[in-house]
Structure formats: C-alpha cells, structure tokens
Design an enzyme around this catalytic site. Structure first.
Site, PDB file in Angstrom:
ATOM      1  N   HIS A  18       0.878  -1.195   0.000  1.00 11.03           N
ATOM      2  CA  HIS A  18       0.000   0.000   0.000  1.00 11.03           C
ATOM      3  C   HIS A  18       0.902   1.228   0.000  1.00 11.03           C
ATOM      4  O   HIS A  18       1.507   1.560   1.018  1.00 11.03           O
ATOM      5  CB  HIS A  18      -0.909   0.008   1.234  1.00 11.03           C
ATOM      6  CG  HIS A  18      -1.835   1.192   1.308  1.00 11.03           C
ATOM      7  ND1 HIS A  18      -3.193   1.072   1.532  1.00 11.03           N
ATOM      8  CD2 HIS A  18      -1.611   2.517   1.195  1.00 11.03           C
ATOM      9  CE1 HIS A  18      -3.740   2.268   1.555  1.00 11.03           C
ATOM     10  NE2 HIS A  18      -2.795   3.170   1.355  1.00 11.03           N
ATOM     11  N   HIS A  20       1.515   5.386  -1.622  1.00  7.56           N
ATOM     12  CA  HIS A  20       1.129   6.581  -2.386  1.00  7.56           C
ATOM     13  C   HIS A  20       2.380   7.194  -2.997  1.00  7.56           C
ATOM     14  O   HIS A  20       3.291   7.595  -2.269  1.00  7.56           O
ATOM     15  CB  HIS A  20       0.463   7.618  -1.476  1.00  7.56           C
ATOM     16  CG  HIS A  20      -0.792   7.116  -0.847  1.00  7.56           C
ATOM     17  ND1 HIS A  20      -2.039   7.268  -1.420  1.00  7.56           N
ATOM     18  CD2 HIS A  20      -1.003   6.429   0.305  1.00  7.56           C
ATOM     19  CE1 HIS A  20      -2.957   6.712  -0.650  1.00  7.56           C
ATOM     20  NE2 HIS A  20      -2.355   6.187   0.410  1.00  7.56           N
ATOM     21  N   LYS A 104      -9.322  -0.574  -5.777  1.00 11.02           N
ATOM     22  CA  LYS A 104      -9.327   0.077  -4.472  1.00 11.02           C
ATOM     23  C   LYS A 104     -10.700   0.662  -4.174  1.00 11.02           C
ATOM     24  O   LYS A 104     -11.234   1.433  -4.972  1.00 11.02           O
ATOM     25  CB  LYS A 104      -8.267   1.192  -4.475  1.00 11.02           C
ATOM     26  CG  LYS A 104      -8.266   2.058  -3.230  1.00 11.02           C
ATOM     27  CD  LYS A 104      -7.763   1.303  -2.004  1.00 11.02           C
ATOM     28  CE  LYS A 104      -7.988   2.114  -0.745  1.00 11.02           C
ATOM     29  NZ  LYS A 104      -6.784   2.474  -0.045  1.00 11.02           N
ATOM     30  N   HIS A 141     -10.352   0.643   1.934  1.00  9.28           N
ATOM     31  CA  HIS A 141     -10.155   1.634   3.006  1.00  9.28           C
ATOM     32  C   HIS A 141     -11.336   1.454   3.948  1.00  9.28           C
ATOM     33  O   HIS A 141     -12.447   1.878   3.656  1.00  9.28           O
ATOM     34  CB  HIS A 141     -10.102   3.061   2.439  1.00  9.28           C
ATOM     35  CG  HIS A 141      -9.824   4.078   3.508  1.00  9.28           C
ATOM     36  ND1 HIS A 141      -8.631   4.754   3.628  1.00  9.28           N
ATOM     37  CD2 HIS A 141     -10.587   4.496   4.560  1.00  9.28           C
ATOM     38  CE1 HIS A 141      -8.665   5.543   4.689  1.00  9.28           C
ATOM     39  NE2 HIS A 141      -9.843   5.415   5.268  1.00  9.28           N
ATOM     40  N   HIS A 179      -4.356  -0.957   5.962  1.00  7.88           N
ATOM     41  CA  HIS A 179      -3.919  -0.154   7.114  1.00  7.88           C
ATOM     42  C   HIS A 179      -4.844  -0.315   8.333  1.00  7.88           C
ATOM     43  O   HIS A 179      -5.420   0.640   8.828  1.00  7.88           O
ATOM     44  CB  HIS A 179      -3.746   1.331   6.762  1.00  7.88           C
ATOM     45  CG  HIS A 179      -4.800   1.938   5.884  1.00  7.88           C
ATOM     46  ND1 HIS A 179      -6.144   1.829   6.120  1.00  7.88           N
ATOM     47  CD2 HIS A 179      -4.689   2.680   4.758  1.00  7.88           C
ATOM     48  CE1 HIS A 179      -6.786   2.472   5.184  1.00  7.88           C
ATOM     49  NE2 HIS A 179      -5.947   3.001   4.347  1.00  7.88           N
ATOM     50  N   ASP A 252       1.562   2.535   3.532  1.00  4.48           N
ATOM     51  CA  ASP A 252       0.715   3.719   3.412  1.00  4.48           C
ATOM     52  C   ASP A 252       1.558   4.991   3.504  1.00  4.48           C
ATOM     53  O   ASP A 252       1.089   6.008   4.003  1.00  4.48           O
ATOM     54  CB  ASP A 252      -0.400   3.720   4.472  1.00  4.48           C
ATOM     55  CG  ASP A 252      -1.511   4.715   4.138  1.00  4.48           C
ATOM     56  OD1 ASP A 252      -1.555   5.199   2.998  1.00  4.48           O
ATOM     57  OD2 ASP A 252      -2.327   4.997   5.039  1.00  4.48           O
TER      58      ASP A 252
HETATM   59  C1  NCD Z   1      -3.642   8.913   2.330  1.00  4.59           C
HETATM   60  C2  NCD Z   1      -3.254  10.000   1.319  1.00  4.59           C
HETATM   61  O1  NCD Z   1      -2.691  11.017   1.725  1.00  4.59           O
HETATM   62  O2  NCD Z   1      -3.478   9.812   0.126  1.00  4.59           O
HETATM   63  N1  NCD Z   1      -3.618   9.493   3.638  1.00  4.59           N
HETATM   64  C3  NCD Z   1      -3.460   8.832   4.809  1.00  4.59           C
HETATM   65  O3  NCD Z   1      -3.584   9.455   5.853  1.00  4.59           O
HETATM   66  N2  NCD Z   1      -3.174   7.562   4.839  1.00  4.59           N
HETATM   67  C4  NCD Z   1      -4.951   8.342   1.989  1.00  4.59           C
HETATM   68  C5  NCD Z   1      -5.261   7.062   2.703  1.00  4.59           C
HETATM   69  O4  NCD Z   1      -4.632   6.027   2.465  1.00  4.59           O
HETATM   70  O5  NCD Z   1      -6.180   7.074   3.540  1.00  4.59           O
HETATM   71 ZN    ZN Z   2      -3.182   5.093   1.858  1.00  3.06          ZN
END
Ligand code: NCD
Ligand code: ZN
Length: 350
Positions: A18, A20, A104, A141, A179, A252
């Site tokens: 996971h 970003h 997702k 999520h 998460h 995450d």
């Molecule tokens: C994530 C993001 O910033 O894209 N933020 C987070 O707090 N984890 C989004 C997510 O995975 O919930």
């Molecule tokens: Zn995330």
C-alpha cells in the site's frame, strides 16, 4: 546458554502492499526512496483526478517508470479506483492484460482525494462479482464516513456495516483490509479463514493517539485511519510479528508537502518510505520477533497476491544510529519524514 543477539538479518527484498507515490514532481521526489528498498508496491490510485480506468492505470504506470532513476529497479502494481460508474468489463480487461493488480474501494469522503468513491455499495456489486470470478483482489479503506460515528470507531463500525455484508454476498471476493488500526480488525481477520488479509503500516506499529494529541498537536503523526489507543497498537504489533500469513506490510507512505500538513486544516498522511525498514526492524526486535520480519515484509504479501517472493535479498545490519533526512526536498515542496521518536540502529544494505 543465552543466544548472541542478532546484528545482521538477511531477508528477501520486501514489497510494499500500500503506497502513495502521487504524480509529477512529487512522484519524482519520493519514488527513489521506495525503489531503494522495495521490489514491488501496490500503487494507490487516489490522484486528482483518480486512476479509474485501465487506460489511466497504464498511463500512470508509464509515468512511474519514467520517473524511476537509471539503474534502479522497481515494479509498480497498479490499482483502479472504484467508482459507482466503474465498468466491470474494463476492470476485467485491466486484470487480464496485467495492467492492474487490484481495485481500491474508498468510501466516498473517507480520506484524501476520495470524493469519487463509493456511496451506495449495491451500485458496485457487478464489479465485485466480476472480481470474485476472475480472482482480482479488492483493497479496502475500511472506515465509515457517517459523521455521527466517532472517528476512533469508524473502522470497527465499517467491519459490521459494510465489510461483513459485502463478504457475505460475495464470499469468493478476495479482500485486503488496508492499514488496519484496531484490535477489532485484527480479530475479524483472524476469525476469517478464507479470502481475507490485512495490511499494517509502519507508523501504526509505533504511534498511538497520544503521539498526535498529547503535549501539543503533531500534524506529522496525523494520518487516516487515525492512530488509536495503545491497546490497539499492541494488538497490531502482535499481529504483525506473529508470522500469521494474513498480515503483511503496507506502509501507506503518504507524502504531503509541509505547507499542506501544517495548516488549520492539514492533510492526513505519514511519509515513511525513507526509514520504514529501519523502523520495522526496531519494532520486531523490541518484540523479540526479528525472525518474523521477513514473513511480514517479504513473504505473506506475495503469497496472498499469488506472486513469488522477490529473488533478491536485502540485509539489515545493526550498528550506530542510522542517518536519515528529517525532511526531503521535492520539486513540489519539502516533505517531512516520519519521526519514530527513537534512534534507528538498523541500516539497510543492498
Ligand atoms: C492517504 C493520502 O494522503 O493519500 N492518507 C493517509 O492518511 N493515509 C490516503 C489514505 O490512504 O487514507
Ligand atoms: Zn493510503
């Protein structure tokens, strides 16, 4: 006889289930940190606009590969952002052609860039049924967005109100609860023996809600799902270090620039990519479970996704505290690196 403490641990190269990476200048700035340690990663699709179609996922994958510095290797495993308009045939095509690994599900409004997510879960039934047929996992999520539900209860309520009904109607759907932050989620996964797994982040193994709120507000510890009380953190450490194949790492790592975090309504997300493995080695060592680290970071995830573990290995070597940047500069602005609050003695080699 007491055993010598472990000071060097060689494990299969980890994957991040996971992650970003964002886009543009931020992507260029953060990608090398993940690629330095991880072989593969499940890439979150919550760009603006989101990555909804096979075509968009293929083009995002091309942008990630173009941003990868020469000499580094890294495989992005793409996801499609599920909307109420998602076409099951497009999802099936993305899967068949190897463009997307998973879909997702964001409940609309649950987190950063989730406005196009799902409001009415019945509307996505045809997509979920198709995914169950073709064996494509759904990454979830798991928080309700009902404003009357306390933010600390949103994960537990999601399990009862949304996840259980979905899994009952589509038992063959393979689901990753992402998460997870609660004992409730850990128990639910443990009680379920088929088609369900969970990812756990690095930061949720280290912080509880006091770290965010006690002694002054700490925006860099604010993420979603928000960290819960200490008993939940302990349950997460127990699950992650247990060797149970249903739990694996999804960092995450969610970079936001400091100006976006440090304001009256700051963004949610912790940026852990640069020091995640060093943090995890500390957590597993403190739990007396260093030998289970490889299962969590490198074996259980590929197993669930039907992939082989990475061939290569990395070593973690214990020594003087590791230097890592307090913040990195990206073309999009400065991004603060997660501070675990203790020195990190485990260095990643290779
Ligand atoms: C994530 C993001 O910033 O894209 N933020 C987070 O707090 N984890 C989004 C997510 O995975 O919930
Ligand atoms: Zn995330």
């Amino acid at each position: 006889m007491t055993q010598d403490p472990i000071t060097r641990l060689t494990i299969r190269r980890p994957d991040d289930w996971h992650l970003h990476l964002r886009d543009g200048a931020m992507l260029e700035g953060v990608l090398p940190y993940s690629a330095a340690h991880f072989g593969r990663a499940i890439i979150m699709p919550n760009l603006v606009p989101p990555v909804v179609t096979a075509e968009q996922a293929a083009s995002y994958r091309d942008r990630i590969m173009a941003a990868l510095p020469d000499g580094m290797s890294f495989t992005p495993l793409m996801t499609l952002y599920l909307t109420e308009e998602t076409d099951p045939a497009d999802v099936a095509r993305a899967h068949a052609e190897g463009i997307a690994t998973a879909v997702k599900l964001y409940p609309a409004g649950a987190t950063t860039n989730s406005a196009s997510g799902v409001r009415d879960f019945d509307k996505v039934r045809p997509v979920l049924e198709t995914m169950a047929e073709i064996g494509m996992p759904l990454c979830v999520h798991g928080e309700v967005t009902d404003p009357t539900i306390d933010i600390f209860d949103r994960e537990a309520v999601f399990i009862d109100r949304v996840l259980k009904p979905i899994r009952k109607k589509t038992p063959d759907l393979r689901v990753v609860m992402e998460h997870v932050t609660t004992q409730n989620a850990v128990d639910y996964v443990r009680d379920t023996h088929k088609n369900l797994a969970a990812t756990i982040t690095t930061h949720h193994l280290i912080i509880n809600r006091n770290h965010i709120l006690s002694g002054g507000i700490k925006p860099h510890y604010y993420c979603l799902p928000v960290a819960k009380r200490e008993t939940h953190r302990i349950a997460l450490v127990e699950a992650a270090t247990s060797g149970d194949k249903r739990f694996f790492l999804g960092t995450d790592s969610a970079p936001h620039t400091d100006p976006a975090k440090l304001q009256a309504c700051g963004c949610a997300g912790c940026f852990t990519a640069p020091n995640t493995l060093s943090c995890l080695a500390e957590v597993f060592e403190a739990a007396g479970k260093l030998k289970q680290l490889e299962a969590f970071t490198s074996l259980n995830g590929p197993r669930f996704y039907g992939l082989e573990p990475n061939e290569e290995t990395v070593s973690l070597v214990k020594g003087d505290p590791v230097d890592y940047p307090e913040r990195i500069d990206t073309g999009a602005g400065p991004v603060t690196v997660f501070d675990p609050g203790f020195p990190l003695h485990w260095r990643v080699e290779g």
